[in-house]
Design an enzyme around this catalytic site. Structure first.
Site, short mmCIF file in Angstrom:
data_model
loop_
_atom_site.label_atom_id
_atom_site.label_comp_id
_atom_site.label_asym_id
_atom_site.label_seq_id
_atom_site.Cartn_x
_atom_site.Cartn_y
_atom_site.Cartn_z
N SER A 18 0.54 3.32 6.29
CA SER A 18 -0.57 4.26 6.12
C SER A 18 -0.16 5.34 5.14
O SER A 18 1.02 5.49 4.80
CB SER A 18 -0.96 4.89 7.46
OG SER A 18 0.13 5.59 8.02
N THR A 19 -1.12 6.14 4.70
CA THR A 19 -0.86 7.15 3.67
C THR A 19 0.21 8.14 4.09
O THR A 19 1.11 8.46 3.30
CB THR A 19 -2.16 7.90 3.35
OG1 THR A 19 -3.17 6.97 2.97
CG2 THR A 19 -1.95 8.89 2.22
#
Length: 485
Positions: A18-19
């Protein structure tokens, strides 16, 4: 050889980040791919690998493009193994993870997480899976408990949390009348009870008149039956009736249902609704018997063996006439009863009704008293059983902290009252003979009027709502048994 090559399934390497995880050490996409490839080399696996990468997607759910693509490949039989560096790469939710593993096992695909040494093909991996399954089962039970508590609370406050049934609209989670639909509900019950129409005939009539169902579909046999058996129309909330844990939904035991009376707007009064249930649960007459030109088709029984009297024709080519004949005699030869001309039997039946209407004998009174006493006893026993089951559920609800002691005591008082009433009625056993005779005469009068005014199919339908069976004993001798008065 070509077929064997075509049947070789690939190893799927799934990577996700994920970011907010991009900068963390050891979980970059490149690092994940290299570790998975190295693991395959160390295990000596030379099968083709395919890499599925979801870049910038959270594990809070499984709605990810590449994961969905991987799932499609599994369902298509293209994958032999699914590999991840850690379990949380595929999902952080245990239930989602277990559902995916179930899917993999269903398609004979092993699942491997190299950090946890988790492989569903090994004994230790299967043991871990069983432990995870036990934890997930506990979580599912907790979810069911919370849903149960919410539904129970909603029911006690008159809230309705599912789609509104026909006859109602949903406004702020409360059922309110849909006047137009409510009239259709009343009409359906009238057609079923007063006119004697069946599910098919009612559905056909509604469709022919262009009356739409709740979601603008055609009416069906199932839709009509569901309406006639739905307790919502008498103001009763019922929940937890079906077991949906398996593919085929089944009814749960009565004592597991959540039943709360008089908490919803009423369209059909209780007595009429109960009458409908009696007919729904009664032995159904064969469709051919309902549509035949014989007035007593489906309810006429042989006085010698008790079998149904079948319907047909007899006589010469130029002189054919309708007959009733014992089906056991016709099909098996096990009964010695002869066949009877239908017109004569129907005349005997009408004459018998007239005699019943005009004369009241001691035997008629005795039979009526016995029938009513038996019916009352059965109803009282059922009422006591239902009251005890309701009290048991309230005890469980009190133990779980869902209701107050005051509510429990109130239910106990209701139960004791029903038990005492049943005991008192059993001691009295008093029957109002005069009232019963009047009811019987009213039934007979209605039948005689219908025989004169209605067509044979309509008269038959009405007849079957009142008379249970007619026993043909011998020439000119019949017994007529009515449904419970």
């Amino acid at each position: 050889m070509a077929d064997e090559l075509n049947n070789i399934r690939m190893i799927a390497l799934y990577c996700r980040v994920s970011t907010d995880e991009q900068a963390r050490e050891g979980i970059s996409l490149h690092e994940q791919q290299e570790r998975l490839k190295a693991y395959c080399r160390a295990m000596g696996w030379h099968t083709e690998v395919t890499i599925y990468v979801d870049d910038g997607y959270s594990a809070k759910n499984i709605e990810r493009p590449k994961l969905n693509e991987l799932i499609r490949a599994v369902k298509n039989g293209e994958v032999s193994q699914v590999m991840v560096t850690k379990l949380d790469r595929i999902s952080r939710k245990l239930l989602d993870l277990l559902n995916l593993i179930d899917l993999f096992q269903e398609h004979n695909v092993s699942f491997i997480s190299i950090s946890e040494s988790f492989d569903t093909n090994t004994p230790s991996g299967r043991l871990t899976l069983q432990v995870l399954g036990a934890v997930a089962e506990f979580e599912r039970e907790r979810i069911r408990e919370r849903v149960f508590e919410n539904m129970y609370h909603a029911a006690t406050t008159g809230k309705w949390l599912t789609q509104s049934p026909y006859g109602y609209n949903l406004v702020d989670k409360e059922l309110v009348f849909d006047e137009k639909e409510a009239e259709v509900v009343k009409r359906v019950f009238n057609l079923y009870l007063e006119k004697g129409l069946g599910y098919y005939a009612i559905a056909k009539q509604l469709n022919e008149e262009g009356i739409p169902s709740k979601y603008k579909k055609d009416w069906s046999i199932r839709a009509v039956k569901l309406m006639l058996t739905n307790p919502v129309y008498k103001g009763t909330f019922v929940w937890n009736r079906k077991d949906s844990s398996k593919k085929k939904r089944t009814d749960k035991k009565n004592d597991e249902w959540i039943v709360i009376d008089d908490c919803l707007p009423v369209i059909i009064d209780k007595e009429e609704w109960e009458d409908a249930q009696k007919r729904v649960n009664a032995k159904q007459i064969a469709p051919r018997a309902k549509t035949s030109p014989h007035l007593l088709g489906g309810i006429l029984k042989c006085g010698k063996c008790g079998a149904s009297m079948s319907i047909g024709w007899s006589g010469s080519k130029n002189n054919r006439y309708r007959v009733y004949r014992c089906s056991a005699n016709k099909n098996k030869g096990t009964c010695t009863s002869k066949q009877y001309r239908a017109n004569e039997v129907e005349d005997w039946f009408k004459q018998g009704l007239v005699q019943l209407f005009e004369f009241s004998t001691n035997q008629t009174k005795t039979t009526l008293v016995e029938q009513v006493l038996q019916s009352q006893k059965k109803d009282a026993e059922q009422a006591v059983q239902n009251a005890k089951a309701r009290y048991k559920r309230k005890v469980e609800a009190y133990t779980a902290g869902l209701i107050e002691l005051e509510d429990l005591n109130e239910e106990k008082v209701k139960m004791e009252k029903i038990i005492n009433n049943a005991k008192r009625d059993d001691d009295k056993k008093e029957i109002n003979i005069e009232r019963l005779e009047k009811q019987l005469q009213k039934h007979i009068q209605n039948i005689l009027q219908s025989l004169d005014a209605l067509s044979i199919p309509d008269a038959k339908a009405f007849l079957q709502t009142i008379i249970e069976k007619v026993i043909l004993i011998s020439e000119g001798e019949l017994e007529i048994e009515f449904h419970r008065i």
